[in-house]
Design a protein around this motif. Sequence first.
Motif, PDB file in Angstrom:
ATOM      1  N   PRO A  41       0.802  -1.232   0.000  1.00 36.39           N
ATOM      2  CA  PRO A  41       0.000   0.000   0.000  1.00 36.39           C
ATOM      3  C   PRO A  41       0.831   1.277   0.000  1.00 36.39           C
ATOM      4  O   PRO A  41       0.355   2.328  -0.423  1.00 36.39           O
ATOM      5  N   HIS A  42       2.094   1.192   0.435  1.00 33.20           N
ATOM      6  CA  HIS A  42       2.937   2.376   0.477  1.00 33.20           C
ATOM      7  C   HIS A  42       4.010   2.361  -0.602  1.00 33.20           C
ATOM      8  O   HIS A  42       4.954   3.162  -0.552  1.00 33.20           O
ATOM      9  N   GLY A  43       3.864   1.464  -1.583  1.00 35.34           N
ATOM     10  CA  GLY A  43       4.675   1.551  -2.779  1.00 35.34           C
ATOM     11  C   GLY A  43       5.892   0.648  -2.872  1.00 35.34           C
ATOM     12  O   GLY A  43       6.628   0.708  -3.860  1.00 35.34           O
ATOM     13  N   ARG A  44       6.137  -0.204  -1.888  1.00 34.61           N
ATOM     14  CA  ARG A  44       7.283  -1.111  -1.986  1.00 34.61           C
ATOM     15  C   ARG A  44       7.002  -2.192  -3.020  1.00 34.61           C
ATOM     16  O   ARG A  44       5.902  -2.738  -3.084  1.00 34.61           O
ATOM     17  N   VAL A  45       7.999  -2.504  -3.793  1.00 34.70           N
ATOM     18  CA  VAL A  45       7.833  -3.470  -4.871  1.00 34.70           C
ATOM     19  C   VAL A  45       7.851  -4.884  -4.305  1.00 34.70           C
ATOM     20  O   VAL A  45       8.853  -5.322  -3.721  1.00 34.70           O
ATOM     21  N   ILE A  46       6.754  -5.596  -4.477  1.00 37.63           N
ATOM     22  CA  ILE A  46       6.682  -7.001  -4.075  1.00 37.63           C
ATOM     23  C   ILE A  46       7.157  -7.890  -5.213  1.00 37.63           C
ATOM     24  O   ILE A  46       7.917  -8.840  -5.013  1.00 37.63           O
ATOM     25  N   SER A  47       6.709  -7.583  -6.424  1.00 39.25           N
ATOM     26  CA  SER A  47       7.195  -8.309  -7.604  1.00 39.25           C
ATOM     27  C   SER A  47       7.219  -7.368  -8.792  1.00 39.25           C
ATOM     28  O   SER A  47       6.485  -6.379  -8.841  1.00 39.25           O
ATOM     29  N   MET A  48       8.092  -7.692  -9.757  1.00 42.86           N
ATOM     30  CA  MET A  48       8.307  -6.810 -10.903  1.00 42.86           C
ATOM     31  C   MET A  48       8.521  -7.653 -12.153  1.00 42.86           C
ATOM     32  O   MET A  48       9.192  -8.697 -12.103  1.00 42.86           O
ATOM     33  N   THR A  49       7.940  -7.215 -13.274  1.00 44.32           N
ATOM     34  CA  THR A  49       8.171  -7.861 -14.559  1.00 44.32           C
ATOM     35  C   THR A  49       9.306  -7.146 -15.282  1.00 44.32           C
ATOM     36  O   THR A  49       9.284  -5.924 -15.426  1.00 44.32           O
ATOM     37  N   VAL A  50      10.309  -7.912 -15.677  1.00 44.46           N
ATOM     38  CA  VAL A  50      11.427  -7.372 -16.445  1.00 44.46           C
ATOM     39  C   VAL A  50      11.323  -7.915 -17.861  1.00 44.46           C
ATOM     40  O   VAL A  50      11.306  -9.139 -18.082  1.00 44.46           O
ATOM     41  N   ILE A  51      11.229  -7.006 -18.819  1.00 44.62           N
ATOM     42  CA  ILE A  51      11.050  -7.367 -20.223  1.00 44.62           C
ATOM     43  C   ILE A  51      12.332  -7.039 -20.978  1.00 44.62           C
ATOM     44  O   ILE A  51      12.877  -5.933 -20.848  1.00 44.62           O
ATOM     45  N   GLY A  52      12.818  -8.002 -21.730  1.00 41.54           N
ATOM     46  CA  GLY A  52      14.039  -7.778 -22.485  1.00 41.54           C
ATOM     47  C   GLY A  52      13.989  -8.391 -23.870  1.00 41.54           C
ATOM     48  O   GLY A  52      12.993  -9.011 -24.259  1.00 41.54           O
ATOM     49  N   SER A  53      15.088  -8.241 -24.596  1.00 44.41           N
ATOM     50  CA  SER A  53      15.153  -8.746 -25.975  1.00 44.41           C
ATOM     51  C   SER A  53      15.123 -10.266 -26.030  1.00 44.41           C
ATOM     52  O   SER A  53      14.768 -10.850 -27.056  1.00 44.41           O
ATOM     53  N   GLY A  54      15.475 -10.914 -24.903  1.00 43.93           N
ATOM     54  CA  GLY A  54      15.526 -12.368 -24.888  1.00 43.93           C
ATOM     55  C   GLY A  54      14.458 -13.030 -24.058  1.00 43.93           C
ATOM     56  O   GLY A  54      14.514 -14.243 -23.843  1.00 43.93           O
ATOM     57  N   GLY A  55      13.498 -12.279 -23.571  1.00 46.07           N
ATOM     58  CA  GLY A  55      12.436 -12.894 -22.789  1.00 46.07           C
ATOM     59  C   GLY A  55      11.922 -11.983 -21.702  1.00 46.07           C
ATOM     60  O   GLY A  55      12.316 -10.811 -21.585  1.00 46.07           O
ATOM     61  N   THR A  56      11.023 -12.536 -20.883  1.00 47.84           N
ATOM     62  CA  THR A  56      10.369 -11.802 -19.806  1.00 47.84           C
ATOM     63  C   THR A  56      10.448 -12.613 -18.520  1.00 47.84           C
ATOM     64  O   THR A  56      10.278 -13.828 -18.546  1.00 47.84           O
ATOM     65  N   ARG A  57      10.722 -11.931 -17.439  1.00 44.44           N
ATOM     66  CA  ARG A  57      10.784 -12.576 -16.127  1.00 44.44           C
ATOM     67  C   ARG A  57       9.986 -11.788 -15.107  1.00 44.44           C
ATOM     68  O   ARG A  57       9.957 -10.551 -15.141  1.00 44.44           O
ATOM     69  N   SER A  58       9.352 -12.516 -14.180  1.00 46.46           N
ATOM     70  CA  SER A  58       8.759 -11.897 -13.010  1.00 46.46           C
ATOM     71  C   SER A  58       9.723 -12.142 -11.853  1.00 46.46           C
ATOM     72  O   SER A  58      10.087 -13.280 -11.554  1.00 46.46           O
ATOM     73  N   ILE A  59      10.157 -11.064 -11.195  1.00 51.13           N
ATOM     74  CA  ILE A  59      11.182 -11.152 -10.162  1.00 51.13           C
ATOM     75  C   ILE A  59      10.654 -10.502  -8.892  1.00 51.13           C
ATOM     76  O   ILE A  59      10.007  -9.447  -8.934  1.00 51.13           O
ATOM     77  N   GLU A  60      10.938 -11.123  -7.770  1.00 48.80           N
ATOM     78  CA  GLU A  60      10.545 -10.533  -6.490  1.00 48.80           C
ATOM     79  C   GLU A  60      11.294  -9.224  -6.275  1.00 48.80           C
ATOM     80  O   GLU A  60      12.462  -9.081  -6.642  1.00 48.80           O
ATOM     81  N   GLY A  61      10.600  -8.277  -5.639  1.00 47.94           N
ATOM     82  CA  GLY A  61      11.202  -6.975  -5.404  1.00 47.94           C
ATOM     83  C   GLY A  61      12.486  -7.054  -4.605  1.00 47.94           C
ATOM     84  O   GLY A  61      13.450  -6.319  -4.870  1.00 47.94           O
ATOM     85  N   GLU A  62      12.525  -7.948  -3.614  1.00 47.04           N
ATOM     86  CA  GLU A  62      13.730  -8.093  -2.803  1.00 47.04           C
ATOM     87  C   GLU A  62      14.893  -8.611  -3.636  1.00 47.04           C
ATOM     88  O   GLU A  62      16.054  -8.224  -3.420  1.00 47.04           O
ATOM     89  N   ASP A  63      14.604  -9.481  -4.603  1.00 48.23           N
ATOM     90  CA  ASP A  63      15.665  -9.985  -5.479  1.00 48.23           C
ATOM     91  C   ASP A  63      16.190  -8.874  -6.387  1.00 48.23           C
ATOM     92  O   ASP A  63      17.396  -8.812  -6.674  1.00 48.23           O
ATOM     93  N   VAL A  64      15.294  -8.000  -6.850  1.00 47.14           N
ATOM     94  CA  VAL A  64      15.738  -6.847  -7.644  1.00 47.14           C
ATOM     95  C   VAL A  64      16.613  -5.938  -6.791  1.00 47.14           C
ATOM     96  O   VAL A  64      17.667  -5.471  -7.232  1.00 47.14           O
ATOM     97  N   ARG A  65      16.175  -5.697  -5.559  1.00 42.51           N
ATOM     98  CA  ARG A  65      16.958  -4.834  -4.666  1.00 42.51           C
ATOM     99  C   ARG A  65      18.372  -5.376  -4.478  1.00 42.51           C
ATOM    100  O   ARG A  65      19.354  -4.631  -4.564  1.00 42.51           O
ATOM    101  N   ARG A  66      18.470  -6.694  -4.234  1.00 39.44           N
ATOM    102  CA  ARG A  66      19.794  -7.289  -4.034  1.00 39.44           C
ATOM    103  C   ARG A  66      20.636  -7.243  -5.303  1.00 39.44           C
ATOM    104  O   ARG A  66      21.828  -6.943  -5.268  1.00 39.44           O
ATOM    105  N   ALA A  67      20.005  -7.541  -6.443  1.00 37.49           N
ATOM    106  CA  ALA A  67      20.751  -7.568  -7.704  1.00 37.49           C
ATOM    107  C   ALA A  67      21.326  -6.195  -8.053  1.00 37.49           C
ATOM    108  O   ALA A  67      22.440  -6.091  -8.592  1.00 37.49           O
ATOM    109  N   LEU A  68      20.585  -5.147  -7.724  1.00 39.55           N
ATOM    110  CA  LEU A  68      21.014  -3.789  -8.068  1.00 39.55           C
ATOM    111  C   LEU A  68      21.625  -3.049  -6.879  1.00 39.55           C
ATOM    112  O   LEU A  68      22.006  -1.887  -7.016  1.00 39.55           O
ATOM    113  N   ASN A  69      21.685  -3.726  -5.742  1.00 40.15           N
ATOM    114  CA  ASN A  69      22.260  -3.128  -4.532  1.00 40.15           C
ATOM    115  C   ASN A  69      21.559  -1.821  -4.171  1.00 40.15           C
ATOM    116  O   ASN A  69      22.195  -0.797  -3.879  1.00 40.15           O
ATOM    117  N   LEU A  70      20.233  -1.868  -4.155  1.00 40.16           N
ATOM    118  CA  LEU A  70      19.431  -0.700  -3.810  1.00 40.16           C
ATOM    119  C   LEU A  70      19.232  -0.634  -2.295  1.00 40.16           C
ATOM    120  O   LEU A  70      19.350  -1.636  -1.595  1.00 40.16           O
TER     121      LEU A  70
END
Length: 381
Positions: free
Chosen positions: A292-321
């Motif tokens: 409700p306050h905007g934290r990402v629970i899951s995110m769709t990443v679309i690219g030239s080689g496919g599409t993935r649904s990734i948990e927000g925490e995994d995105v945070r770790r991958a990008l060191n946010l």
Amino acid sequence: MFAGIIASVVSSIESSIARSTSVGGLSLFLWLLALSPAAALEMRVAIEDGTSEVKVGSSTPATVKDGSGRVLGQLDGMNAFLAVSGNNQIALSTWQAGQMWIEPGQGGFVYIGDRWYRGRTKLVLADGGLTAVNYVDLEEYLYSVVGAEMSPSWPSEALKAQAVAARSYALYQRKHRGTDTYDVGDDTFWQVYVGTDKEDPNTIAAVNATRGEILTYDAQVIEAVFHASSGGHTEDVEQIWQEPKPYLRGVPDYDGDAPVYQWNETFSSGELSNRISGVGTVDEMLPDLTTPHGRVISMTVIGSGGTRSIEGEDVRRALNLRSTLFTVTPQGDSFNISGRGFGHGVGLSQWGAKGMAAQGYNYRQILGHYYPNTSLLGLSQ
């Protein structure tokens, strides 16, 4: 090296208080009794876990005992000794045993790895190697934790709030996640403990001023989680983890002055593609589900080689946010990530506690705000 370090420690730290044996599995009532001056509670903190060897020592001459309490000998003060595991034994100096105690005399400190600690040391064989456990009075443990988790220069009411939260969290972890060998570890999962390095007169004063006070709900000590900054509003715990708890509810934060209240990061498409696999060149990043306050629970990443649904925490770790409270905006061949806050956003906001203290709130009011529906109990109540 030892002499210089210990001299500075002794000059800035109060003398050690009396210690007693550990009292595990106690009810809330008995916990409060255990925290009386006559019966201090010892924490068992794993400093080195499952290693092959560890450097140990003492600032004063120390007695070495085996697991049964039999005296093996004495270690000279201000010297480092290497404890080594092998053949189901621990070797230290000229002694071998399945377990060993190092107990400094004359109010001395113990040395484990590369730091000084209050209390005493137990060496055991566990987790596939040698584990060094610091047995330390709960309140003296908190002298270090509060200084490691919050700046000692912050207002005293914020430091007191941190002390109560840290004490409650330590006892909760001890009860629910401790092992036969130790009650807690020393890293961020448990809460940061670095021995005397982070002690300060202000953290010592905050701990002493709140001695024995814990937060409870339904007559049980609470899981008093905390974080640096929520970015404006904390979260209901079930939005971040699974189990709802009536005392971990989202509340407005007072962290507007935090340097991490707002932040921005920019990544090229190539950088994102290197950090997020399976989609080729990243074209879009779209939130699927947010709190409700905007934290990402899951995110769709679309690219030239496919599409993935990734948990927000995994995105945070991958990008060191700093947090999962962020939005992604394409900017040509790059992506701007605009976020707020630092940490999971549940429970006490440390920068918020600082902000409330600066506005004149006391530590009881701060704790009541960030941990609603709780009771603050201590020996005087």
